[in-house]
Every structure is written in structure tokens, then in C-alpha cells.
Design a protein around this motif. Structure first.
Motif, short mmCIF file in Angstrom:
data_model
loop_
_atom_site.label_atom_id
_atom_site.label_comp_id
_atom_site.label_asym_id
_atom_site.label_seq_id
_atom_site.Cartn_x
_atom_site.Cartn_y
_atom_site.Cartn_z
N UNK A 36 0.82 -1.22 0.00
CA UNK A 36 0.00 0.00 0.00
C UNK A 36 0.85 1.26 0.00
N UNK A 37 2.07 1.14 0.49
CA UNK A 37 2.99 2.28 0.41
C UNK A 37 3.31 2.59 -1.04
N UNK A 38 3.53 1.54 -1.84
CA UNK A 38 3.78 1.73 -3.26
C UNK A 38 2.55 2.32 -3.96
N UNK A 39 1.37 1.87 -3.58
CA UNK A 39 0.14 2.40 -4.17
C UNK A 39 0.02 3.89 -3.89
N UNK A 40 0.37 4.30 -2.65
CA UNK A 40 0.31 5.73 -2.30
C UNK A 40 1.27 6.54 -3.15
N UNK A 41 2.45 5.98 -3.41
CA UNK A 41 3.43 6.68 -4.26
C UNK A 41 2.91 6.80 -5.70
N UNK A 42 2.26 5.75 -6.18
CA UNK A 42 1.69 5.78 -7.53
C UNK A 42 0.70 6.96 -7.65
N UNK A 43 -0.20 7.05 -6.68
CA UNK A 43 -1.20 8.13 -6.70
C UNK A 43 -0.51 9.49 -6.66
N UNK A 44 0.51 9.61 -5.82
CA UNK A 44 1.21 10.88 -5.68
C UNK A 44 1.89 11.29 -6.98
N UNK A 45 2.65 10.37 -7.57
CA UNK A 45 3.40 10.71 -8.80
C UNK A 45 2.46 11.01 -9.96
N UNK A 46 1.38 10.24 -10.10
CA UNK A 46 0.47 10.49 -11.22
C UNK A 46 -0.38 11.74 -11.00
N UNK A 47 -0.64 12.07 -9.73
CA UNK A 47 -1.31 13.34 -9.44
C UNK A 47 -0.41 14.50 -9.85
N UNK A 48 0.91 14.37 -9.56
CA UNK A 48 1.86 15.41 -9.96
C UNK A 48 1.93 15.52 -11.48
N UNK A 49 1.84 14.38 -12.19
CA UNK A 49 1.88 14.40 -13.65
C UNK A 49 0.71 15.19 -14.22
N UNK A 50 -0.45 15.07 -13.58
CA UNK A 50 -1.63 15.82 -14.02
C UNK A 50 -1.53 17.29 -13.62
#
Length: 237
Positions: free
Chosen positions: A201-215
Motif C-alpha cells: 500500500x505504500x507503493x500504491x500511495x506513491x503511484x497516486x502521488x506521482x500520477x497526481x503530480x503528472x496531471x
């Protein structure tokens, strides 16, 4: 013209930054998938010849771990390994360990079973069937003469001039040329479940963070333009 060039560079910068954030999110996605995968026992693969997945004098590849292997050879030395914990046990016990010589002056460390007096030395050639594991890195006991503090071929390198296979094998069976199987108290040899740094779930949180930054990098210029326009309208009033 100058304004067009400026806008082109700005667009390129935004694109590169967004692509970088997207790739970072994708990397975290792969890490999450790997974490989820290694946390489960994998389907058993077919038994394979030891030499197809390992080579003497070379480190084991990750793909070689947990493979069920078979090979033939003769024991040239015997040891005990105290302080070991069989799978599912909380009580330390002692393993009977042998150093087996294969053809071509190569040797591999084999856990034969429990050191309970039931497994006898064998002088003839045997066929071994068992699971291949990576070497142990931590000591389990303070060794005495003929004892191994951990299951590591590096500890027996001084006892032979043969090239050593990395790792060790927990034997499930030892058979003579006539098919007769040596008796003894074998130990469990389940698949070793590896670990990947971080939690799922830590990796999932990072995924959301990085893709939010991409948007966000695409949205930010429009937001800033909107703020400036609003400020200009208020100033005009």
C-alpha cells in the motif's frame, strides 16, 4: 515568433516533467506488483537438472532460487549445522550436511536431514533430488570442529580444491544407482518467500502521488493564468 518559441519551450518542459512523474508512478506500480507477487507461494515449476540453473564458481541468479533440482555425485565431506530452524518450527535443531562432488571437480553443499543418527555416510554415487536455496548470510550458532555456523559454501572452501556451487540444496531424497533410497529424517523444503523493499500500500500511495503530480503540471499553467486574469480584472475595476 519569439513568443511562439517561448511557448514551445514551456510546453516541452511541461511535457518532460509530466512524463517523468508518470514514469516514476509506473516504476512504483511495478514495485507494487512485485511485492504482491513475492508475498505468495508461486506455482511449482518442473524438476530440472542442477546444471541448467546454476554453475560452479558463479553466484546464483534470482530465477534459480526455489527450483527443484536433481543431480548425481559422491560425498567427500560431512558436517553438522547447529541452531537451524526448520520451516514452521521454533526449536533450533541440528542439520546433517554433506559436501558432494559432481563431475568436473565441482562440489555443492547439501542438507541431508536432521542430525539424529538415522542418516548414514554413503561412499557410492547418489542421485539427489531437492530444492535449491541461496546461501545463508547470518550465523545460527558458534561452530565447533566439523560444524557450520550457517549454510554457506564459503565456509567449506578451504576443505576442497573443487569449484563450489553457490547456495545449498535441501535433499528430499538420496538414491543409489539401483534405485534404493537412503533412509533418514528429512526436513521441510518449502519455497523461500522473498521480500521487496517497502509495503504494497505504500507503493500504491506513491503511484497516486506521482500520477497526481503528472496531471498537476498540466493544470498549473492554466490555473496561474486564471489567477492573473482575475487579478487584472479586479485591478481594472
Amino acid at each position: 515568433m519569439r513568443d511562439l518559441i517561448r511557448k514551445s519551450f514551456a510546453f516541452l518542459g511541461i511535457f518532460l516533467l509530466s512524463a517523468t512523474f508518470f514514469e516514476l508512478g509506473l516504476w512504483q506500480l511495478h514495485r507494487a506488483q512485485a511485492t504482491h507477487k513475492v508475498a505468495h507461494v508461486q506455482p511449482e515449476r518442473a524438476v530440472i537438472n542442477l546444471e541448467a540453473v546454476a554453475a560452479a564458481g558463479h553466484n546464483l541468479r534470482d530465477q534459480s532460487f526455489n527450483r527443484l533440482v536433481t543431480f548425481r555425485g559422491k560425498y567427500i565431506n560431512y558436517y553438522t549445522a547447529p541452531g537451524q530452524l526448520p520451516d514452521g518450527s521454533d526449536s533450533p535443531t541440528t542439520y546433517a550436511v554433506g559436501l558432494m562432488e559432481l563431475s568436473g571437480k565441482r562440489s555443492i553443499l547439501i542438507v541431508r536431514g536432521l542430525e539424529d543418527g538415522k542418516i548414514s555416510p554413503a561412499a557410492d554415487e547418489l542421485t539427489i533430488y531437492g530444492r535449491l536455496y541461496p546461501r545463508q548470510n547470518e550465523d545460527h550458532a558458534n561452530p565447533g570442529k566439523g560444524q557450520l555456523s550457517r549454510l554457506d559454501p564459503g565456509l567449506v572452501a578451504g576443505d576442497t580444491t573443487n569449484a563450489l556451487f553457490d547456495g545449498y540444496v535441501i535433499a528430499r531424497s538420496e538414491k543409489r544407482a539401483d534405485g534404493a533410497e537412503l533412509v533418514g529424517t528429512r526436513i521441510p523444503s518449502p519455497q523461500l518467500i522473498a521480500t521487496v523493499g517497502g509495503f504494497y500500500w505504500q507503493h500504491i500511495a506513491y503511484i497516486i502521488t506521482w500520477w497526481f503530480m503528472a496531471i498537476l503540471v498540466w493544470f498549473a499553467p492554466f490555473y496561474n493564468r486564471s489567477i492573473r486574469r482575475k487579478a487584472e480584472e479586479e485591478g481594472a475595476e
